[in-house]
Design a protein around this motif. Structure first.
Motif, PDB file in Angstrom:
ATOM      1  N   GLN A 138       8.270   8.831  12.942  1.00  9.91           N
ATOM      2  CA  GLN A 138       8.435   8.306  14.403  1.00  9.91           C
ATOM      3  C   GLN A 138       7.516   6.530  13.939  1.00  9.91           C
ATOM      4  N   SER A 139       6.395   6.685  12.710  1.00 11.56           N
ATOM      5  CA  SER A 139       6.546   5.283  12.341  1.00 11.56           C
ATOM      6  C   SER A 139       6.821   4.597  11.722  1.00 11.56           C
ATOM      7  N   ARG A 140       8.726   4.955  11.094  1.00  9.78           N
ATOM      8  CA  ARG A 140       9.651   4.090  10.872  1.00  9.78           C
ATOM      9  C   ARG A 140      10.482   3.546  12.133  1.00  9.78           C
ATOM     10  N   LEU A 141      11.010   4.682  12.875  1.00  6.29           N
ATOM     11  CA  LEU A 141      11.665   3.833  13.938  1.00  6.29           C
ATOM     12  C   LEU A 141      10.520   2.928  14.659  1.00  6.29           C
ATOM     13  N   LEU A 142       9.288   3.399  14.275  1.00  6.44           N
ATOM     14  CA  LEU A 142       8.286   2.131  15.427  1.00  6.44           C
ATOM     15  C   LEU A 142       8.382   1.386  14.671  1.00  6.44           C
ATOM     16  N   ASN A 143       8.397   0.629  12.874  1.00  6.59           N
ATOM     17  CA  ASN A 143       8.711  -0.400  12.603  1.00  6.59           C
ATOM     18  C   ASN A 143       9.979  -0.413  12.538  1.00  6.59           C
ATOM     19  N   HIS A 144      10.718  -0.099  12.789  1.00  8.89           N
ATOM     20  CA  HIS A 144      12.323  -0.664  13.202  1.00  8.89           C
ATOM     21  C   HIS A 144      11.399  -1.588  14.296  1.00  8.89           C
ATOM     22  N   LEU A 145      11.423  -0.934  15.274  1.00  9.65           N
ATOM     23  CA  LEU A 145      11.657  -1.957  16.699  1.00  9.65           C
ATOM     24  C   LEU A 145      10.982  -2.822  16.558  1.00  9.65           C
ATOM     25  N   SER A 146       9.714  -2.783  16.270  1.00 14.44           N
ATOM     26  CA  SER A 146       9.236  -4.030  16.228  1.00 14.44           C
ATOM     27  C   SER A 146       8.394  -5.054  15.570  1.00 14.44           C
ATOM     28  N   MET A 147       9.075  -4.759  13.770  1.00 14.28           N
ATOM     29  CA  MET A 147       8.255  -5.421  13.162  1.00 14.28           C
ATOM     30  C   MET A 147       9.521  -6.554  12.532  1.00 14.28           C
ATOM     31  N   ALA A 149      10.980  -7.914   8.908  1.00 17.93           N
ATOM     32  CA  ALA A 149      11.647  -7.733   7.557  1.00 17.93           C
ATOM     33  C   ALA A 149      10.790  -7.250   6.491  1.00 17.93           C
ATOM     34  N   ARG A 150      10.000  -8.313   6.300  1.00 16.21           N
ATOM     35  CA  ARG A 150       8.902  -8.454   5.580  1.00 16.21           C
ATOM     36  C   ARG A 150       7.880  -7.603   5.478  1.00 16.21           C
ATOM     37  N   ASP A 151       7.219  -7.132   6.947  1.00 13.72           N
ATOM     38  CA  ASP A 151       6.870  -6.413   7.393  1.00 13.72           C
ATOM     39  C   ASP A 151       7.084  -4.828   7.023  1.00 13.72           C
ATOM     40  N   ALA A 155       6.166  -2.167   4.463  1.00 12.74           N
ATOM     41  CA  ALA A 155       5.567  -0.337   4.824  1.00 12.74           C
ATOM     42  C   ALA A 155       6.764   0.415   3.490  1.00 12.74           C
ATOM     43  N   PHE A 156       7.729  -0.167   3.547  1.00 10.40           N
ATOM     44  CA  PHE A 156       8.391   0.202   2.088  1.00 10.40           C
ATOM     45  C   PHE A 156       7.863   0.415   1.477  1.00 10.40           C
ATOM     46  N   CYS A 157       7.439  -0.999   0.594  1.00 12.01           N
ATOM     47  CA  CYS A 157       6.229  -0.543  -0.547  1.00 12.01           C
ATOM     48  C   CYS A 157       5.311   0.136  -0.481  1.00 12.01           C
ATOM     49  N   GLN A 158       4.883   0.220   0.894  1.00 16.31           N
ATOM     50  CA  GLN A 158       3.346   1.918   0.785  1.00 16.31           C
ATOM     51  C   GLN A 158       3.523   2.594   0.703  1.00 16.31           C
ATOM     52  N   LYS A 170      20.055  -3.570  -3.279  1.00 19.02           N
ATOM     53  CA  LYS A 170      20.880  -3.115  -2.024  1.00 19.02           C
ATOM     54  C   LYS A 170      20.455  -2.417  -1.537  1.00 19.02           C
ATOM     55  N   GLN A 171      19.507  -1.111  -2.193  1.00 24.48           N
ATOM     56  CA  GLN A 171      19.294   0.123  -1.902  1.00 24.48           C
ATOM     57  C   GLN A 171      18.037  -0.344  -0.863  1.00 24.48           C
ATOM     58  N   ILE A 172      17.352  -1.096  -1.265  1.00 26.73           N
ATOM     59  CA  ILE A 172      15.937  -1.024  -0.520  1.00 26.73           C
ATOM     60  C   ILE A 172      16.156  -2.099   0.680  1.00 26.73           C
ATOM     61  N   ALA A 173      17.395  -3.333   1.161  1.00 31.21           N
ATOM     62  CA  ALA A 173      18.004  -3.922   1.558  1.00 31.21           C
ATOM     63  C   ALA A 173      18.800  -2.923   2.847  1.00 31.21           C
ATOM     64  N   SER A 174      19.210  -1.696   2.694  1.00 28.00           N
ATOM     65  CA  SER A 174      19.153  -1.184   3.295  1.00 28.00           C
ATOM     66  C   SER A 174      18.893  -0.543   4.137  1.00 28.00           C
ATOM     67  N   TYR A 175      17.786   0.352   3.588  1.00 25.97           N
ATOM     68  CA  TYR A 175      16.275   1.206   3.901  1.00 25.97           C
ATOM     69  C   TYR A 175      15.878   0.250   4.742  1.00 25.97           C
ATOM     70  N   ILE A 176      15.311  -0.887   4.781  1.00 28.67           N
ATOM     71  CA  ILE A 176      15.043  -1.966   5.830  1.00 28.67           C
ATOM     72  C   ILE A 176      15.479  -2.427   7.103  1.00 28.67           C
ATOM     73  N   GLY A 177      16.755  -1.564   6.839  1.00 29.15           N
ATOM     74  CA  GLY A 177      17.777  -2.700   8.062  1.00 29.15           C
ATOM     75  C   GLY A 177      18.128  -4.293   7.814  1.00 29.15           C
ATOM     76  N   VAL A 178      18.423  -4.248   6.798  1.00 27.68           N
ATOM     77  CA  VAL A 178      18.781  -5.391   6.596  1.00 27.68           C
ATOM     78  C   VAL A 178      19.799  -6.054   5.946  1.00 27.68           C
TER      79      VAL A 178
END
Length: 194
Positions: A138-147, A149-151, A155-158, A170-178
């Motif tokens: 739920q937190s990840r979905l909310l992050n994708h909807l409202s944050m 890419a930098r944020d 969150a990924f780093c945390q 490219k794996q990190i980019a895919s995870y954060i949706g860019v």
């Protein structure tokens, strides 16, 4: 091979009797994967939940244009599986592959049900995992909807601090949706350089 790391992981949340440990160990299967091996393909019916002992797995989907979308990375001590397929016993929509040589302990879904009946403490353990997983998704979905890419990268780093230098961009980019190109440009900005 005895899955001591699995027992230790479970005992961080609940206390197991020797009988419960022995029952679990009798049901766990060891699976070794080489880097790039695919554990589950889209379209497979998943029968197992997978606990990562060593290595690194990735749970992802591929869209109609062939673009991969990383759902989860699973380093040692994490569970990973296509839960929709496991629970409904139908063709899955996800892949799981090894990003490096890995060892996983597999627990068949039907065996988990037996454990719940014989040793209810396992039901408690997996309920706590499911609750934590739901909160994280739920937190990840909310992050994708409202944050921005930098944020999302922060969150990924945390969430995955040990993977920052281990994964290709490219794996990190895919995870954060860019796109990888956007991620590279973003990372070249002074505020995000290591």
């Amino acid at each position: 091979m005895e899955p001591n790391s699995l027992i230790q992981h479970i005992e961080k949340l609940v206390t197991l009797t020797e009988e419960a440990k022995a029952e679990l160990l009798s049901l766990v299967q060891v699976k070794k994967l080489r880097k790039k091996d695919v554990l589950i393909y889209e379209g497979d019916i998943s029968y197992y939940s997978n606990f990562v002992d060593t290595g690194l797995l990735r749970l992802f989907a591929v869209d109609k244009t062939g673009v991969e979308h990383v759902i989860q990375f699973a380093p040692p001590g994490w569970w990973v599986g296509d839960m929709g397929s496991i629970l409904k016993q139908q063709a899955g929509r996800l892949y799981i592959d090894a990003l490096e040589n890995s060892t996983v302990f597999q627990l068949r879904w039907s065996s988990m049900q037996e454990l719940y009946t014989k040793h209810p403490i396992f039901e408690t353990y997996f309920r706590v995992l499911a609750e934590n997983s739901l909160a994280a998704y739920q937190s990840r979905l909310l992050n994708h909807l409202s944050m921005p890419a930098r944020d999302r990268y922060a969150a990924f780093c945390q969430l995955y601090p040990s993977l920052i230098d281990q994964l290709p961009q490219k794996q990190i980019a895919s995870y954060i949706g860019v796109t990888p190109e956007f991620f590279s440009k973003m990372m070249s900005q002074p505020a995000l350089k290591k």
